[in-house]
Design a protein around this motif. Structure first.
Motif, PDB file in Angstrom:
ATOM      1  N   GLU A 124       0.824  -1.207   0.000  1.00 51.95           N
ATOM      2  CA  GLU A 124       0.000   0.000   0.000  1.00 51.95           C
ATOM      3  C   GLU A 124       0.859   1.257   0.000  1.00 51.95           C
ATOM      4  O   GLU A 124       0.481   2.275  -0.589  1.00 51.95           O
ATOM      5  N   ARG A 125       2.002   1.216   0.670  1.00 52.76           N
ATOM      6  CA  ARG A 125       2.935   2.354   0.635  1.00 52.76           C
ATOM      7  C   ARG A 125       3.401   2.588  -0.807  1.00 52.76           C
ATOM      8  O   ARG A 125       3.468   3.730  -1.264  1.00 52.76           O
ATOM      9  N   HIS A 126       3.719   1.518  -1.506  1.00 54.98           N
ATOM     10  CA  HIS A 126       4.136   1.649  -2.903  1.00 54.98           C
ATOM     11  C   HIS A 126       3.017   2.281  -3.729  1.00 54.98           C
ATOM     12  O   HIS A 126       3.270   3.170  -4.554  1.00 54.98           O
ATOM     13  N   LEU A 127       1.791   1.834  -3.519  1.00 56.61           N
ATOM     14  CA  LEU A 127       0.651   2.406  -4.230  1.00 56.61           C
ATOM     15  C   LEU A 127       0.485   3.886  -3.877  1.00 56.61           C
ATOM     16  O   LEU A 127       0.217   4.714  -4.748  1.00 56.61           O
ATOM     17  N   MET A 128       0.681   4.212  -2.615  1.00 56.40           N
ATOM     18  CA  MET A 128       0.584   5.605  -2.170  1.00 56.40           C
ATOM     19  C   MET A 128       1.620   6.480  -2.892  1.00 56.40           C
ATOM     20  O   MET A 128       1.316   7.596  -3.309  1.00 56.40           O
ATOM     21  N   ASN A 166      10.217  13.068   0.967  1.00 64.09           N
ATOM     22  CA  ASN A 166      10.612  12.660   2.323  1.00 64.09           C
ATOM     23  C   ASN A 166      10.216  11.226   2.624  1.00 64.09           C
ATOM     24  O   ASN A 166      10.992  10.468   3.222  1.00 64.09           O
ATOM     25  N   GLU A 167       9.014  10.847   2.238  1.00 59.83           N
ATOM     26  CA  GLU A 167       8.552   9.482   2.508  1.00 59.83           C
ATOM     27  C   GLU A 167       9.360   8.449   1.731  1.00 59.83           C
ATOM     28  O   GLU A 167       9.653   7.365   2.249  1.00 59.83           O
ATOM     29  N   LEU A 168       9.724   8.758   0.501  1.00 61.18           N
ATOM     30  CA  LEU A 168      10.555   7.821  -0.270  1.00 61.18           C
ATOM     31  C   LEU A 168      11.927   7.651   0.367  1.00 61.18           C
ATOM     32  O   LEU A 168      12.424   6.526   0.473  1.00 61.18           O
ATOM     33  N   HIS A 169      12.523   8.746   0.799  1.00 59.77           N
ATOM     34  CA  HIS A 169      13.829   8.636   1.479  1.00 59.77           C
ATOM     35  C   HIS A 169      13.722   7.747   2.715  1.00 59.77           C
ATOM     36  O   HIS A 169      14.535   6.843   2.915  1.00 59.77           O
ATOM     37  N   GLY A 170      12.730   7.987   3.547  1.00 58.78           N
ATOM     38  CA  GLY A 170      12.557   7.191   4.757  1.00 58.78           C
ATOM     39  C   GLY A 170      12.261   5.733   4.460  1.00 58.78           C
ATOM     40  O   GLY A 170      12.806   4.822   5.102  1.00 58.78           O
ATOM     41  N   ARG A 203       9.133   6.913 -14.516  1.00 59.15           N
ATOM     42  CA  ARG A 203       9.643   5.672 -15.096  1.00 59.15           C
ATOM     43  C   ARG A 203      10.604   4.994 -14.126  1.00 59.15           C
ATOM     44  O   ARG A 203      10.537   3.789 -13.901  1.00 59.15           O
ATOM     45  N   PHE A 204      11.515   5.773 -13.532  1.00 59.95           N
ATOM     46  CA  PHE A 204      12.463   5.227 -12.553  1.00 59.95           C
ATOM     47  C   PHE A 204      11.722   4.594 -11.382  1.00 59.95           C
ATOM     48  O   PHE A 204      12.009   3.471 -10.975  1.00 59.95           O
ATOM     49  N   LEU A 205      10.776   5.344 -10.831  1.00 59.63           N
ATOM     50  CA  LEU A 205      10.059   4.873  -9.655  1.00 59.63           C
ATOM     51  C   LEU A 205       9.261   3.612  -9.955  1.00 59.63           C
ATOM     52  O   LEU A 205       9.328   2.629  -9.209  1.00 59.63           O
ATOM     53  N   ASN A 206       8.503   3.619 -11.039  1.00 55.39           N
ATOM     54  CA  ASN A 206       7.687   2.455 -11.376  1.00 55.39           C
ATOM     55  C   ASN A 206       8.534   1.214 -11.625  1.00 55.39           C
ATOM     56  O   ASN A 206       8.198   0.123 -11.157  1.00 55.39           O
ATOM     57  N   ARG A 207       9.623   1.376 -12.346  1.00 56.30           N
ATOM     58  CA  ARG A 207      10.485   0.219 -12.613  1.00 56.30           C
ATOM     59  C   ARG A 207      11.022  -0.345 -11.298  1.00 56.30           C
ATOM     60  O   ARG A 207      11.023  -1.555 -11.070  1.00 56.30           O
ATOM     61  N   HIS A 208      11.486   0.541 -10.427  1.00 60.33           N
ATOM     62  CA  HIS A 208      12.038   0.086  -9.151  1.00 60.33           C
ATOM     63  C   HIS A 208      10.970  -0.586  -8.298  1.00 60.33           C
ATOM     64  O   HIS A 208      11.199  -1.664  -7.736  1.00 60.33           O
TER      65      HIS A 208
END
Length: 188
Positions: free
Chosen positions: A43-47, A85-89, A164-169
């Motif tokens: 769910e975090r990924h979806l967020m 910030n949330e992605l870094h954490g 694109r970077f985020l989705n692939r990862h």
């Protein structure tokens, strides 16, 4: 040779997909080892995906439909700061806690967790560029002599490239992590 660079990769290599073949995505939630923490993590990924789409949509609205500059600036600051910030954490927790446990549980996939850790470093560079573009745009919104449309366009270009970077990862991470959790009945 398989492409490991996040910017050029189009999927995980077959050697890292061995558990995914046994535990395909369409059966994850019905598996007995799928728990609340795994659901929360997905769910975090979806967020993250939704926040990015909202930021992109709002920026397009500012560029194409004359979205109110003040409201757009507020959303850019709020959603942009939140996402970055949330992605870094999120990545720090994964690198420090989850990936070492997962890697130790499934040693034949340990290089996959190294790949994901490397992705996080590549994403850090992308996030830095996105932060710079967002801050430049927010300053332009405050300066009557600045071209806020031009800065919004540059920020949108950054956002679209980052997508694109985020989705692939995220896809690769999900397809490596969840099958390991299911296979080993891991509880964090």
């Amino acid at each position: 040779m398989f492409e490991t660079d996040l910017g050029r990769r189009d999927r995980l290599p077959d050697a890292l997909r061995v558990l995914l073949e046994k535990y395909p995505r369409n059966m994850w939630e019905s598996h007995r080892n799928f728990d609340g923490l795994t659901r929360f993590w997905l769910e975090r990924h979806l967020m993250f995906r939704k926040a990015l789409k909202q930021w992109q949509g709002d920026t397009r609205g500012f560029l194409d439909k004359g979205r109110d500059p003040r409201a757009h600036g507020q959303l850019t600051g709020r959603i942009g700061g939140f996402l970055i910030n949330e992605l870094h954490g999120h990545h720090q927790i994964e690198d420090a806690h989850y990936f070492p446990v997962l890697s130790a549980s499934e040693k034949r996939l340990s290089h996959g967790f190294e790949l994901l850790d490397n992705d996080h470093h590549a994403l850090d560079a992308q996030l830095a560029g996105l932060t710079k573009a967002a801050n430049t745009h927010l300053r332009a919104l405050q300066n009557r002599n600045a071209d806020a449309k031009a800065s919004a366009g540059k920020m949108l270009t950054q956002l679209d490239g980052f997508e694109r970077f985020l989705n692939r990862h995220l896809i690769d991470e999900e397809e490596l992590v969840v099958p390991v959790i299911l296979h080993h009945a891991l509880k964090f």
